[in-house]
Every structure is written in C-alpha cells, then in structure tokens.
Motif scaffolding. Structure first.
Motif, PDB file in Angstrom:
ATOM      1  N   UNK A   4     -21.384  41.289 -21.185  1.00  0.00           N
ATOM      2  CA  UNK A   4     -22.684  41.826 -20.815  1.00  0.00           C
ATOM      3  C   UNK A   4     -22.515  42.694 -19.582  1.00  0.00           C
ATOM      4  N   UNK A   5     -23.249  43.807 -19.530  1.00  0.00           N
ATOM      5  CA  UNK A   5     -23.204  44.699 -18.377  1.00  0.00           C
ATOM      6  C   UNK A   5     -24.536  44.624 -17.650  1.00  0.00           C
ATOM      7  N   UNK A   6     -24.489  44.494 -16.313  1.00  0.00           N
ATOM      8  CA  UNK A   6     -25.735  44.412 -15.550  1.00  0.00           C
ATOM      9  C   UNK A   6     -26.160  45.795 -15.064  1.00  0.00           C
ATOM     10  N   UNK A  11     -19.434  44.173 -15.469  1.00  0.00           N
ATOM     11  CA  UNK A  11     -19.406  43.433 -16.726  1.00  0.00           C
ATOM     12  C   UNK A  11     -18.971  41.999 -16.487  1.00  0.00           C
ATOM     13  N   UNK A  12     -19.496  41.098 -17.277  1.00  0.00           N
ATOM     14  CA  UNK A  12     -19.115  39.698 -17.197  1.00  0.00           C
ATOM     15  C   UNK A  12     -19.231  39.063 -18.565  1.00  0.00           C
ATOM     16  N   UNK A  13     -18.594  37.917 -18.715  1.00  0.00           N
ATOM     17  CA  UNK A  13     -18.561  37.202 -19.980  1.00  0.00           C
ATOM     18  C   UNK A  13     -19.740  36.240 -20.047  1.00  0.00           C
TER      19      UNK A  13
END
Length: 49
Positions: A4-6, A11-13
């Motif tokens: 997911x991108x904020x 990006x993070x899982x």
C-alpha cells in the motif's frame, strides 16, 4: 497481503489476515536459513596449515 502507498509516497506491506502473517513468517524463516547455510565457516573451523 498487499503493498500500500500512503499520501507521502511511502510504501508498506499490509497484512489482511492471519494467513498472511503465517506466510510472511515462513518466508522470513526460509530466508534466514538460506543465509545461514550460505555463510562461510569461520577461521576457527579451518584446519591448521
């Protein structure tokens, strides 16, 4: 499990359920074992010259 991108572009899982957690844990353990097997033996285990 998805990436997911904020708003800031980072990006993070994102883990969606317990199966994702188990799958991630299994992959991490697999990589750690591969790295441990690929390590060269220390100088202490080599026979004297």
């Amino acid at each position: 499990m998805r990436i997911v991108e904020d708003e800031d572009g980072e990006r993070f899982l994102e883990l969606e359920n317990d199966e994702d957690i188990d799958k991630l844990f299994d992959e991490v353990i697999k990589k750690v074992k591969e790295k441990a097997n690929a390590r060269k033996p220390s100088y202490e285990t080599q026979p004297p010259k």
